[in-house]
Scaffold this active site. Structure first.
Site, PDB file in Angstrom:
ATOM      1  N   ASP A   1       0.820  -1.201   0.000  1.00 44.61           N
ATOM      2  CA  ASP A   1       0.000   0.000   0.000  1.00 44.61           C
ATOM      3  C   ASP A   1       0.862   1.263   0.000  1.00 44.61           C
ATOM      4  OD1 ASP A   1      -2.680   0.513  -0.239  1.00 44.61           O
ATOM      5  OD2 ASP A   1      -2.934   0.998   1.867  1.00 44.61           O
TER       6      ASP A   1
ATOM      7  N   ASP B   1      -9.959  -2.974   2.826  1.00 42.79           N
ATOM      8  CA  ASP B   1      -9.896  -2.398   4.165  1.00 42.79           C
ATOM      9  C   ASP B   1     -10.938  -3.005   5.093  1.00 42.79           C
ATOM     10  OD1 ASP B   1      -7.921  -0.700   3.188  1.00 42.79           O
ATOM     11  OD2 ASP B   1      -9.397   0.752   2.507  1.00 42.79           O
TER      12      ASP B   1
END
Length: 493
Positions: free
Chosen positions: A351, A411
């Site tokens: 990420d 997420d």
């Protein structure tokens, strides 16, 4: 389902931060009675100029449509046509500030530059154009066309940039959706695991459940393969987005329809009536499950057809997305905490690298993650890997491609604990820009899990996993045998 899940795994790490730019609003008013008004998105450079924060201090100018020229030479426009007007021209070979200098010299009071490609931040060397003082903004060409169709040829316009709201309550809705999904998915997974433990004493029932359940276990090797696929898929999307986006949309329809079926079938299975069956392909199938399958397929097809309808399609996308996340949380099995640490650690690096490091590598200075999220090269199709909730506070962002608050499926699946979500939203409100949520979710997930295991004095079992699970199975079986013996003793006496 496993194949679809493996392809989707390449997208779970995606975060969707908005493109960094100064966003403002062009307020247009027609000359009808009563006047028709409409707002449009603009991009400007706050280092060049400042815009009023409300319409109260804004000055309206008559708009002169000169999109037939790029205004790279003053001879392109008749003398006096621009005087005291707002002018819109096409984006061309010369720089923004060169156009602004020409427009200012011809008497214009505002310059709008229409762009057919996706809007991008305005950048030029302002030190070479210190004499340029008129407002300059970038606007979509399609918005200019819509303005003429909606408001007519006589239009008055002004520019302003309202301050961003300190907090948008759409984030509360996203928070509740995320926490609800994780809690329900965890409960569903726990119930399924409890039923597996009960089936251990019966070999026949254990074999039946093994065929029924389709669990995916993440070993350390699988975890590394998972992250490698994520990286490869993201890079492929960056270069071949125009074609691969439709592959992802097709996979989403298939995976979400199957997930919605699995979720609703689990609920329907608890209903004791309406269980009539028909024979088909040497199997007895419940009629209600056939209707359920048709309903789930229809829901996915309707979303695919109307996916760009912002007024209501987001509701269907969120329902399908929640179903996908629930089914995956229930299906995914982490054998031990070690695999979990490796997975989350690699996803965190993934990420951060694609959000913060790739801007130093790409030619245009934008991160690969942001480009894929926004649709590279002006592509209007968006990846359906997010929960979307319309923003409840009006601002320029609601016009400039980001009318929704977004949370990536990754997420939620990797999993969005409440503390990490709250921390993400706090940073989001303070920084006023999209955030890589895993940067906050991963530490909160690992720290809280470690603290709970340490508190229970189970850290070694938690880390190794396999021996812990086997001991639980043995303890459960032993308890069953002890209970049975205790029940038989009174009878024997």
């Amino acid at each position: 389902m496993r194949a679809a899940g493996l392809l989707w795994a390449a997208l779970w790490g995606l975060l969707l931060p908005p493109v960094t730019a100064d966003e403002g609003i062009l307020h247009a008013s027609g000359n009808g009675v009563p006047p028709v008004t409409k707002d449009y998105c603009i991009i400007y450079n706050s280092n060049w100029m400042s815009l009023p924060q409300s319409l109260d201090n804004a000055t309206f100018r008559t708009l002169e449509n000169l999109t037939s020229t790029v205004l790279c030479n003053s001879s392109e426009v008749p003398s006096g046509l621009m005087k005291d007007k707002a002018v819109v021209v096409m984006r061309g070979n010369c720089s923004f500030l060169e156009k602004a200098r020409i427009a200012q010299s011809l008497g214009a009071k505002m310059l709008l530059i229409a762009s057919k490609p996706r809007l991008s931040p305005l950048s030029d060397n302002k030190t070479d154009f210190e004499d340029v003082t008129l407002p300059v903004a970038l606007i979509r060409y399609n918005d200019i066309v819509d303005m003429q169709l909606t408001l007519g040829n006589e239009v008055n316009v002004t520019l302003y940039s309202p301050p961003l709201p300190e907090f948008d309550f759409s984030m509360v809705v996203i928070f509740l959706i995320a926490v609800f999904t994780v809690a329900l998915g965890g409960y569903w997974s726990g119930v399924a695991e409890l039923e597996n433990l009960k089936a251990i004493a019966s070999p026949g029932e254990r074999e039946t459940r093994r065929k029924k359940e389709e669990n995916v276990t993440f070993t350390p090797v699988t975890v590394i393969l998972f992250v490698v696929i994520c990286c490869v898929m993201l890079v492929l999307l960056y270069f071949f987005y125009k074609w691969l986006v439709y592959v992802i949309i097709s996979v989403f329809c298939l995976a979400s329809a199957m997930s919605l079926y699995n979720c609703l079938a689990a609920l329907i299975g608890e209903i004791p009536f309406g269980q009539c069956r028909i024979a088909c392909c040497n199997k007895n199938i419940e009629v209600r499950l056939i209707f359920l399958a048709v309903f789930c397929i229809a829901a996915a097809v309707v979303w695919a057809v109307f996916r760009n309808e912002d007024r209501w399609a987001w509701i269907l996308q969120d329902i399908l997305g929640v179903a996908f996340c629930l089914n995956f949380i229930k299906t995914l099995k982490m054998p031990n905490f070690k695999s979990c640490v490796i997975l989350l650690g690699l996803l965190l690096l993934y990420d951060v690298f694609f959000v913060f490091i790739t801007p130093f590598i790409t030619k245009n200075g934008a991160s690969i993650m942001v480009e894929v999220a926004a649709g590279p090269f002006g592509n209007s199709e968006k990846l359906p890997v997010v929960i979307r909730v319309p923003r409840l506070e009006y601002s320029a962002s609601t016009l400039c491609d980001m009318p929704f608050s977004l949370l990536g499926f990754g997420d939620i699946i990797v999993p969005a604990y409440a503390i990490g979500m709250v921390l993400t939203f706090i940073v989001l409100a303070l920084m006023k820009m999209g955030q890589p949520a895993l940067l906050y979710l991963v530490p909160c997930t690992l720290i809280t899990s470690s603290l709970v295991a340490w508190r229970r004095k189970e850290m070694k079992k938690f880390w190794k996993g396999s021996s812990y699970q086997m001991m639980e199975h043995l303890d459960y079986t032993g308890n069953e045998e002890t209970t049975a013996s205790a029940n038989e003793q009174p009878g024997g006496q």
